[in-house]
Design an enzyme around this catalytic site. Structure first.
Site, short mmCIF file in Angstrom:
data_model
loop_
_atom_site.label_atom_id
_atom_site.label_comp_id
_atom_site.label_asym_id
_atom_site.label_seq_id
_atom_site.Cartn_x
_atom_site.Cartn_y
_atom_site.Cartn_z
N ARG A 159 0.83 -1.22 0.03
CA ARG A 159 0.24 -0.09 -0.03
C ARG A 159 0.93 1.21 -0.04
O ARG A 159 1.00 1.95 1.06
CB ARG A 159 -0.85 0.02 1.23
CG ARG A 159 -2.14 -1.02 1.03
CD ARG A 159 -3.31 -0.85 1.83
NE ARG A 159 -4.50 -1.21 1.39
CZ ARG A 159 -5.57 -1.24 1.92
NH1 ARG A 159 -5.71 -0.66 3.07
NH2 ARG A 159 -6.61 -1.73 1.49
N GLN A 204 -1.00 2.15 -6.15
CA GLN A 204 -2.37 2.21 -5.86
C GLN A 204 -3.13 1.45 -7.05
O GLN A 204 -4.18 1.24 -6.77
CB GLN A 204 -2.60 3.52 -5.49
CG GLN A 204 -2.48 4.24 -4.23
CD GLN A 204 -2.88 5.65 -4.14
OE1 GLN A 204 -3.04 6.11 -4.76
NE2 GLN A 204 -2.73 5.88 -2.69
N ASP A 211 -3.62 -2.22 -6.84
CA ASP A 211 -4.29 -2.71 -5.44
C ASP A 211 -5.45 -3.42 -5.71
O ASP A 211 -6.45 -2.90 -5.75
CB ASP A 211 -4.31 -1.65 -4.64
CG ASP A 211 -4.70 -2.01 -3.12
OD1 ASP A 211 -4.87 -3.41 -2.92
OD2 ASP A 211 -4.81 -1.01 -2.09
N SER A 266 -8.37 -3.51 -2.68
CA SER A 266 -8.92 -2.31 -2.50
C SER A 266 -10.13 -2.30 -3.58
O SER A 266 -11.34 -1.99 -3.46
CB SER A 266 -8.33 -0.77 -2.80
OG SER A 266 -7.36 -0.80 -1.70
N TYR A 297 -3.71 -0.64 7.37
CA TYR A 297 -4.95 -1.79 7.66
C TYR A 297 -5.08 -1.43 9.39
O TYR A 297 -4.25 -1.13 10.11
CB TYR A 297 -4.55 -2.99 7.57
CG TYR A 297 -4.37 -3.43 6.21
CD1 TYR A 297 -5.77 -3.78 5.28
CD2 TYR A 297 -3.28 -3.53 5.71
CE1 TYR A 297 -5.76 -4.04 4.29
CE2 TYR A 297 -3.28 -3.86 4.08
CZ TYR A 297 -4.36 -4.14 3.45
OH TYR A 297 -4.29 -4.25 2.13
#
Length: 398
Positions: free
Chosen positions: A125, A130, A133, A136, A232
């Site tokens: 992360r 991004q 990912d 996500s 997280y």
């Protein structure tokens, strides 16, 4: 360089790893894409769209698995990973979701085949990653679909309505855990007209909850080390979870819909809603447990089942992203496309630069070894020499 796109064979998997649009953009590099007939059918992408994008359709799955230099999958685990390994040749690259923090022993067993494997769940992360990912992307869909499921099963409407038959009070929705899935659930429930509240142990989550129009619920308990370096929620002690459950019971008793999202990578999901807490809820309440596949946040959750207990409906959806296969494949495919663009240079050569944090964190097996440091520790294997673990690999275009 030949990229292979097999049809997913895991039961109830409707997604596909690459869409025609992804392939069309990837074809700007000197590569060939082999697509198994019907690979995208259940996601809403017919074979002809892949042909139009420049891919080659193949009917011989075994030959494709053997001949492709890179195999792209949604689920590269279980029987499907065994099949890939059985048809593999040394030097092949397999990319997909592998559940590595749980299946590390199985992955260590496949290393001997000489394939290189990349587990997409391990994408770090960081800002550069991004766009790759996948977790996500999946969480975004899960948060949205959880609210739609709840609205379907709830015996009441979400919005307040002024009708000829009187005023209908809005549904009260409560989201436990406001990561990507939780925030999307809050936003979706708010758009449907519910009164939305949310809770997360991370102090930074308060502003995020407010940003999507929900109200933060604050419990009079303190937590330590609430957030990992990856963003997280950190795992908490049994004592904290017990006190959290006690403080949460009164909040839950007032809700019409409860959506739980708390998961710990590689571990069983924490129980946030106990049997006794469900007993205290109003008949007609709906719980959607997004952690069902890792044990569930509700003590009564059964993965893949709908449980009704004292009038409370508890949903434990499995592969919830697969219920929106078209957009789920679009998002997953774009994540994978961006990773492939990092791996392939403009001449179509595969570059594995282990000095790159993304490569270092996501490559699981390479050169006949389980090379991921975290997974080697879980498997009880000694650390590799620096030279072994961080060598760069270059593969010429076929």
């Amino acid at each position: 360089m030949k990229i292979g796109l097999p049809k997913e064979t895991i039961s109830e998997e409707t997604r596909v790893a690459l869409t025609p649009a992804n392939i069309s953009r990837l074809m700007k590099k000197p590569i060939e894409v082999l697509v198994e007939t019907g690979a995208g059918a259940t996601a809403g992408y017919p074979d002809q769209e892949y042909v139009n994008a420049g891919a080659t359709l193949v009917t011989d799955r075994s030959a494709m698995l053997k001949n492709a230099d890179i195999i792209t999958l949604v689920n590269a685990k279980g029987e499907q990973l065994d099949e890939i390994t059985a048809h593999s040749r040394p030097g092949q690259l397999v990319i997909g979701m592998m559940d590595p923090l749980v299946q590390y022993q199985a992955l260590a067993g496949t290393a001997g085949a000489g394939i290189t494997s990349i587990a997409l769940e391990l994408i770090p992360r960081i800002t550069r990653a991004q766009s790759m990912d996948v977790l996500s992307s999946i969480a975004t869909i899960a948060g949205y679909k959880a609210v739609i499921l709840a609205a379907h099963y709830a015996p009441r409407l979400f919005p307040m309505m002024m009708t000829a038959a009187g005023t209908l009070k809005p549904c009260r929705a409560f989201v436990m855990g406001v990561g990507v899935a939780g925030l999307q659930a809050c936003a979706t429930a708010k758009r449907l007209g519910a009164v939305v509240e949310a809770y997360d142990i991370r102090p930074a989550a308060r502003e995020q909850i407010l940003s999507v129009g929900a109200k933060p619920v604050e419990l009079d308990i303190e937590a330590q080390d609430t957030e990992t370096t990856g963003g997280y929620a950190a795992e908490q002690s049994d004592d904290f979870i017990r006190r959290q459950q006690q403080a949460m019971a009164n909040v839950l008793a007032q809700q019409d819909v409860v959506i739980t999202t708390a998961a710990i990578p590689g571990r069983k999901a924490p129980v946030l809603v106990t049997h006794e807490m469900v007993d205290a809820m109003k008949p007609g309440t709906v719980i959607v447990d997004l952690a069902a596949e890792t044990g569930g946040n509700c003590e009564l959750t059964q993965a893949g089942e709908v449980v009704v207990h004292n009038g409370v409906t508890i949903l434990g959806p499995k592969n919830i992203a697969g219920t929106a296969a078209t957009h789920a494949s679009q998002m997953y495919g774009t994540n994978l496309e961006n990773l492939l663009k990092l791996l392939l240079d403009n001449e179509g050569k595969l570059q594995l630069d282990f000095d790159d944090e993304i490569i270092k964190d996501t490559v699981v097996c390479h050169g006949g070894e389980l090379v991921n440091t975290r997974l080697r520790e879980l498997a009880g294997l000694p650390a590799l020499a620096v030279k072994e673990a961080h060598a760069s690999t270059e593969t010429e275009t076929e």
